[in-house]
Design an enzyme around this catalytic site. Sequence first.
Site, PDB file in Angstrom:
ATOM      1  N   SER A 101      19.119 -38.244  13.661  1.00 20.03           N
ATOM      2  CA  SER A 101      18.892 -38.684  15.043  1.00 20.03           C
ATOM      3  C   SER A 101      20.150 -38.725  15.881  1.00 20.03           C
ATOM      4  O   SER A 101      20.173 -38.270  17.039  1.00 20.03           O
ATOM      5  CB  SER A 101      18.236 -40.070  15.042  1.00 20.03           C
ATOM      6  OG  SER A 101      16.967 -40.019  14.450  1.00 20.03           O
ATOM      7  N   GLU A 135       0.821  -1.205   0.000  1.00 20.54           N
ATOM      8  CA  GLU A 135       0.000   0.000   0.000  1.00 20.54           C
ATOM      9  C   GLU A 135       0.859   1.260   0.000  1.00 20.54           C
ATOM     10  O   GLU A 135       0.555   2.236  -0.702  1.00 20.54           O
ATOM     11  CB  GLU A 135      -0.919  -0.001   1.236  1.00 20.54           C
ATOM     12  CG  GLU A 135      -1.877  -1.178   1.284  1.00 20.54           C
ATOM     13  CD  GLU A 135      -1.332  -2.365   2.062  1.00 20.54           C
ATOM     14  OE1 GLU A 135      -2.123  -3.054   2.724  1.00 20.54           O
ATOM     15  OE2 GLU A 135      -0.102  -2.604   2.004  1.00 20.54           O
ATOM     16  N   GLY A 191      14.579 -38.904   0.898  1.00 14.31           N
ATOM     17  CA  GLY A 191      14.403 -40.264   0.419  1.00 14.31           C
ATOM     18  C   GLY A 191      13.047 -40.834   0.771  1.00 14.31           C
ATOM     19  O   GLY A 191      12.191 -40.158   1.370  1.00 14.31           O
ATOM     20  N   ARG A 200      12.930 -24.257  -4.758  1.00 14.27           N
ATOM     21  CA  ARG A 200      13.799 -23.859  -3.648  1.00 14.27           C
ATOM     22  C   ARG A 200      13.697 -22.352  -3.398  1.00 14.27           C
ATOM     23  O   ARG A 200      13.620 -21.907  -2.254  1.00 14.27           O
ATOM     24  CB  ARG A 200      15.252 -24.232  -3.937  1.00 14.27           C
ATOM     25  CG  ARG A 200      15.535 -25.718  -3.891  1.00 14.27           C
ATOM     26  CD  ARG A 200      17.016 -25.998  -4.158  1.00 14.27           C
ATOM     27  NE  ARG A 200      17.311 -27.428  -4.136  1.00 14.27           N
ATOM     28  CZ  ARG A 200      18.500 -27.953  -4.370  1.00 14.27           C
ATOM     29  NH1 ARG A 200      19.530 -27.153  -4.645  1.00 14.27           N
ATOM     30  NH2 ARG A 200      18.684 -29.254  -4.331  1.00 14.27           N
ATOM     31  N   GLU A 208      13.113 -32.409   0.216  1.00 13.17           N
ATOM     32  CA  GLU A 208      13.903 -33.151  -0.775  1.00 13.17           C
ATOM     33  C   GLU A 208      14.570 -34.287  -0.014  1.00 13.17           C
ATOM     34  O   GLU A 208      15.624 -34.108   0.593  1.00 13.17           O
ATOM     35  CB  GLU A 208      14.937 -32.248  -1.438  1.00 13.17           C
ATOM     36  CG  GLU A 208      14.347 -31.072  -2.213  1.00 13.17           C
ATOM     37  CD  GLU A 208      15.379 -30.349  -3.048  1.00 13.17           C
ATOM     38  OE1 GLU A 208      16.132 -31.030  -3.782  1.00 13.17           O
ATOM     39  OE2 GLU A 208      15.435 -29.112  -2.981  1.00 13.17           O
ATOM     40  N   THR A 237      19.900 -39.059   2.826  1.00 14.81           N
ATOM     41  CA  THR A 237      20.097 -38.325   1.574  1.00 14.81           C
ATOM     42  C   THR A 237      21.404 -37.543   1.619  1.00 14.81           C
ATOM     43  O   THR A 237      22.149 -37.487   0.635  1.00 14.81           O
ATOM     44  CB  THR A 237      18.916 -37.372   1.334  1.00 14.81           C
ATOM     45  OG1 THR A 237      17.728 -38.147   1.161  1.00 14.81           O
ATOM     46  CG2 THR A 237      19.134 -36.515   0.109  1.00 14.81           C
ATOM     47  N   CYS A 285      -0.151   0.456   7.633  1.00 11.20           N
ATOM     48  CA  CYS A 285      -0.632   0.870   6.310  1.00 11.20           C
ATOM     49  C   CYS A 285      -2.002   1.547   6.413  1.00 11.20           C
ATOM     50  O   CYS A 285      -2.339   2.411   5.595  1.00 11.20           O
ATOM     51  CB  CYS A 285      -0.721  -0.343   5.384  1.00 11.20           C
ATOM     52  SG  CYS A 285       0.900  -1.019   4.947  1.00 11.20           S
TER      53      CYS A 285
END
Length: 366
Positions: free
Chosen positions: A229, A57, A299, A188, A297, A200, A88
Amino acid sequence: MSEFSASDGAYMAQALKLATRGRYTAHPNPMVGCVLVRDGKVIGEGWHQCTGDPHAEINALRDTGDAIQATAYVTLEPCVHHGKTPPCVDALIDAEIAELVCAMSDPFDAVSGRGIAALEAAGIKVRNGLMQTEAETLNRGYLSRVQHGRPFVRVKIAASIDGAVAMRNGESQWITGPQSRADVQRLRAESGAILSGIGTVLADDPAFTVRDAEYDLGPRQPLRAILDSDLRLPLSSSMLRLAGKTLVYCSNDKNRAPLEDAGAEIIKIASAEAGQIDIGAVLDDLGRRDINDLLVEAGPALAGGLLVAKLADELVIYQAPHIMGSETQSMFTTPHWTELANRQALVITDTSPVGSDTRITARLAD
């Protein structure tokens, strides 16, 4: 008879288009566009570019310099609170606009109808709800975080036409073509964070950065969130040497010091079952970190876990036109799905060619 005319719709569509210009830079703020109209002519336009900068605005008012008796078309209820910028609502009142047409109310507690009420109290006519569905879709990540405390979760998968994401030995580069990999750069760039698992990372040593110059993020890179983990992330990992922040979620943090010294932030999360990190708690933490849109992204185990828990809001599957055969890994690991009745129905929202591949976008059916 609708309270909105065809011209109202055209101006709001223009405001929504303007809002998308902040797709890669407005995060964690919502994308907002504003069009000022007087006597049937557009006299000012603006959109929110990045957090800390003027809102849509304000930019539209600066674009015209004179908005007296104009109608403002805004894709989200104007703010009424002091945040990083002034309200605003005050600027619109001071500019003496005659009317505000709004696509949707802002569910954020500090606004949530107060902006509209303040404008009406100042004698400005307000019409709300024009193209609300389109506005909600545009800011679905922001709405997910504000309303549910979690980001919108989009799971990206690259697979063969027979549903394989890797050979049984883990080989997976490259299943899809260069155009699909380039399109992932867009995903991304639209995301506040990228989530993956330690499997991964150990297999591929990914960077999870936006490298395509087409997407100008300024200094920002998506936050990298890794489920690990037992903190097996190697100190030599590419992501620890690149711009951007790396979070590592673990259930056993006895080896945290070396990774912290390498620049990672370690967050200990309770295990849900069988030593697995509670993914729901991870999403809650990302929500508290103002992450609107999360790209996964990962497995088959993490992707399958999100699917089973119904925490995947959207699937984006890049399907390559080849068959990888029987000695492969499938898209999702779902060991408890042993009957056809366990299957998850999907609603396909888009199917588009990307080079020689096909991009399938879907959400989980209710």
